[in-house]
Design a protein around this motif. Structure first.
Motif, PDB file in Angstrom:
ATOM      1  N   PHE A  47     -38.531 -13.036 -51.434  1.00  0.00           N
ATOM      2  CA  PHE A  47     -39.681 -12.638 -51.970  1.00  0.00           C
ATOM      3  C   PHE A  47     -40.831 -12.656 -51.091  1.00  0.00           C
ATOM      4  N   ASN A  48     -40.800 -13.239 -49.880  1.00  0.00           N
ATOM      5  CA  ASN A  48     -41.890 -13.412 -48.894  1.00  0.00           C
ATOM      6  C   ASN A  48     -42.216 -11.803 -48.715  1.00  0.00           C
ATOM      7  N   ALA A  49     -41.142 -10.807 -48.451  1.00  0.00           N
ATOM      8  CA  ALA A  49     -41.405  -9.618 -47.756  1.00  0.00           C
ATOM      9  C   ALA A  49     -41.671  -8.659 -49.193  1.00  0.00           C
ATOM     10  N   SER A  50     -41.179  -8.989 -50.286  1.00  0.00           N
ATOM     11  CA  SER A  50     -41.242  -8.184 -51.431  1.00  0.00           C
ATOM     12  C   SER A  50     -42.579  -8.286 -52.441  1.00  0.00           C
ATOM     13  N   ARG A  51     -43.094  -9.527 -52.121  1.00  0.00           N
ATOM     14  CA  ARG A  51     -44.345  -9.894 -52.794  1.00  0.00           C
ATOM     15  C   ARG A  51     -45.421  -8.955 -52.450  1.00  0.00           C
ATOM     16  N   PRO A  52     -45.663  -8.536 -50.972  1.00  0.00           N
ATOM     17  CA  PRO A  52     -46.792  -7.494 -50.573  1.00  0.00           C
ATOM     18  C   PRO A  52     -46.753  -6.357 -51.493  1.00  0.00           C
ATOM     19  N   LEU A  53     -45.355  -5.873 -51.531  1.00  0.00           N
ATOM     20  CA  LEU A  53     -45.173  -4.517 -52.468  1.00  0.00           C
ATOM     21  C   LEU A  53     -45.763  -4.475 -53.676  1.00  0.00           C
ATOM     22  N   ILE A  54     -45.480  -5.693 -54.522  1.00  0.00           N
ATOM     23  CA  ILE A  54     -46.406  -5.949 -55.697  1.00  0.00           C
ATOM     24  C   ILE A  54     -47.731  -6.079 -55.641  1.00  0.00           C
ATOM     25  N   GLY A  55     -48.134  -6.332 -54.419  1.00  0.00           N
ATOM     26  CA  GLY A  55     -49.748  -6.442 -54.101  1.00  0.00           C
ATOM     27  C   GLY A  55     -50.171  -4.674 -54.070  1.00  0.00           C
ATOM     28  N   ALA A  56     -49.130  -4.006 -53.169  1.00  0.00           N
ATOM     29  CA  ALA A  56     -49.605  -2.544 -52.966  1.00  0.00           C
ATOM     30  C   ALA A  56     -49.647  -2.007 -54.345  1.00  0.00           C
ATOM     31  N   ARG A  57     -48.603  -2.169 -55.231  1.00  0.00           N
ATOM     32  CA  ARG A  57     -48.701  -1.700 -56.644  1.00  0.00           C
ATOM     33  C   ARG A  57     -50.017  -1.900 -57.372  1.00  0.00           C
ATOM     34  N   LEU A 106     -55.879  -7.739 -47.963  1.00  0.00           N
ATOM     35  CA  LEU A 106     -54.880  -8.916 -48.073  1.00  0.00           C
ATOM     36  C   LEU A 106     -53.604  -8.401 -48.026  1.00  0.00           C
ATOM     37  N   VAL A 107     -53.358  -7.226 -48.405  1.00  0.00           N
ATOM     38  CA  VAL A 107     -51.885  -6.638 -48.729  1.00  0.00           C
ATOM     39  C   VAL A 107     -51.520  -6.119 -47.353  1.00  0.00           C
ATOM     40  N   TYR A 108     -52.322  -5.496 -46.887  1.00  0.00           N
ATOM     41  CA  TYR A 108     -52.237  -5.107 -45.277  1.00  0.00           C
ATOM     42  C   TYR A 108     -51.981  -6.247 -44.442  1.00  0.00           C
ATOM     43  N   ARG A 109     -52.526  -7.170 -44.609  1.00  0.00           N
ATOM     44  CA  ARG A 109     -52.393  -8.330 -43.611  1.00  0.00           C
ATOM     45  C   ARG A 109     -51.176  -8.769 -43.860  1.00  0.00           C
ATOM     46  N   SER A 110     -50.847  -9.075 -45.160  1.00  0.00           N
ATOM     47  CA  SER A 110     -49.376  -9.851 -45.480  1.00  0.00           C
ATOM     48  C   SER A 110     -48.252  -8.625 -44.928  1.00  0.00           C
ATOM     49  N   ALA A 111     -48.243  -7.595 -45.213  1.00  0.00           N
ATOM     50  CA  ALA A 111     -47.429  -6.718 -44.942  1.00  0.00           C
ATOM     51  C   ALA A 111     -47.319  -6.356 -43.046  1.00  0.00           C
ATOM     52  N   ALA A 112     -48.344  -6.729 -42.642  1.00  0.00           N
ATOM     53  CA  ALA A 112     -48.172  -6.436 -40.670  1.00  0.00           C
ATOM     54  C   ALA A 112     -47.587  -8.090 -40.532  1.00  0.00           C
ATOM     55  N   ALA A 124     -45.071 -17.161 -46.588  1.00  0.00           N
ATOM     56  CA  ALA A 124     -45.155 -17.385 -48.016  1.00  0.00           C
ATOM     57  C   ALA A 124     -46.342 -17.553 -48.654  1.00  0.00           C
ATOM     58  N   PRO A 125     -47.479 -18.318 -48.182  1.00  0.00           N
ATOM     59  CA  PRO A 125     -48.696 -18.267 -48.781  1.00  0.00           C
ATOM     60  C   PRO A 125     -49.385 -17.123 -48.812  1.00  0.00           C
ATOM     61  N   MET A 126     -49.194 -16.194 -47.646  1.00  0.00           N
ATOM     62  CA  MET A 126     -50.077 -15.137 -47.643  1.00  0.00           C
ATOM     63  C   MET A 126     -49.336 -13.866 -48.468  1.00  0.00           C
ATOM     64  N   ALA A 127     -48.047 -14.047 -48.522  1.00  0.00           N
ATOM     65  CA  ALA A 127     -47.579 -13.094 -49.493  1.00  0.00           C
ATOM     66  C   ALA A 127     -47.716 -13.229 -50.916  1.00  0.00           C
ATOM     67  N   ALA A 128     -47.844 -14.747 -51.311  1.00  0.00           N
ATOM     68  CA  ALA A 128     -48.465 -15.232 -52.503  1.00  0.00           C
ATOM     69  C   ALA A 128     -49.812 -14.783 -52.540  1.00  0.00           C
ATOM     70  N   MET A 129     -50.611 -14.874 -51.929  1.00  0.00           N
ATOM     71  CA  MET A 129     -52.087 -14.406 -52.205  1.00  0.00           C
ATOM     72  C   MET A 129     -52.371 -13.008 -52.240  1.00  0.00           C
ATOM     73  N   ALA A 130     -51.527 -12.234 -51.416  1.00  0.00           N
ATOM     74  CA  ALA A 130     -51.825 -10.851 -51.481  1.00  0.00           C
ATOM     75  C   ALA A 130     -51.244 -10.367 -53.058  1.00  0.00           C
TER      76      ALA A 130
END
Ligand SMILES: Cc1cc2nc3c(=O)[nH]c(=O)nc-3n(C[C@H](O)[C@H](O)[C@H](O)COP(=O)(O)OP(=O)(O)OC[C@H]3O[C@@H](n4cnc5c(N)ncnc54)[C@H](O)[C@@H]3O)c2cc1C
Length: 194
Positions: A47-57, A106-112, A124-130
């Motif tokens: 989920f740490n890698a997939s949550r930024p994708l939900i943020g991107a959506r 925030l999404v770009y930062r977590s994806a980077a 984990a917290p950065m992906a959750a924030m994004a």
């Protein structure tokens, strides 16, 4: 596969372009060779890698709602003036864009961080924030976009209501936004997830 069945397609209010069905596993036998190592922990880390994708959506959805709303207020007249002439409307547009840009960054930062191979504890917290901020922003911006359309916003003839319905789904999937806030505060307080 014996014991595996796909349930009825859900009739959802949003994300209707992505079909969702329950999957049932009744006494399904999985050979040891086919088991994934890591179990629950591995799924949580995925989920740490997939949550930024939900943020991107969420960011894409918010930007789409803004673009439609801008077109509408430039075209629509009320009380003898273009709706976009009213300062109250322009301030709403500015807030919508500001919040979306903050979510985008925030999404770009977590994806980077995913690309750079950050540790699970950092990510984990950065992906959750994004995920949480971008989906809350999508909901807020889509709500404002519907408001800018006036009565047309709640008419099925206009597609703006779709952003509103789709944004709600993003606040729920991939862990609800309450759960994202638990992840963020657990990390701040040095507490293990429960
Ligand atoms: C469109 C869509 C697609 C989905 N796709 C998948 C998928 O591919 N795979 C999959 O496994 N699941 C999928 N889900 C399920 C999704 O992950 C869950 O619906 C979501 O995690 C919420 O779980 P729940 O519905 O059981 O809510 P519940 O856990 O019953 O929660 C109800 C409410 O209580 C709150 N709550 C619960 N626990 C806490 C807590 N500890 N602290 C504070 N508040 C809390 C929740 O935030 C929510 O507001 C999908 C759901 C949807 C809508």
């Amino acid at each position: 596969m014996k014991g595996f069945t796909v349930g009825r397609k859900e009739d959802k209010i949003g994300a209707r372009g992505i079909p969702s069905c329950p999957l049932f596993f009744d006494d399904v036998f999985i050979p040891d060779a086919n088991r994934l190592g890591g179990g629950f922990k591995a799924v949580m880390e995925a989920f740490n890698a997939s949550r930024p994708l939900i943020g991107a959506r969420g960011v894409g959805l918010a930007q789409g709602a803004i673009d439609h709303a801008v077109e509408f207020v430039k075209d629509r007249s009320a009380f003898g003036r273009q709706v976009s002439d009213f300062q109250g409307i322009r301030w709403m547009l500015a807030d919508m864009q500001m919040q979306t840009e903050a979510a985008r960054n925030l999404v770009y930062r977590s994806a980077a961080m995913v690309d750079a191979g950050a540790s699970a504890a950092e990510l984990a917290p950065m992906a959750a924030m994004a995920k949480c901020f971008a989906s809350d922003t999508a909901m807020k911006v889509a709500t404002d976009a519907v408001q800018l359309f006036g009565a047309a916003g709640v008419s099925a003839e206009y597609s703006i209501n779709r952003y509103f319905r789709d944004a709600k789904v993003l606040q729920i999937i991939e862990g609800t936004n309450q759960i994202q806030r638990n992840i963020i505060s657990n990390s701040m307080l040095g507490r293990a997830a429960r």
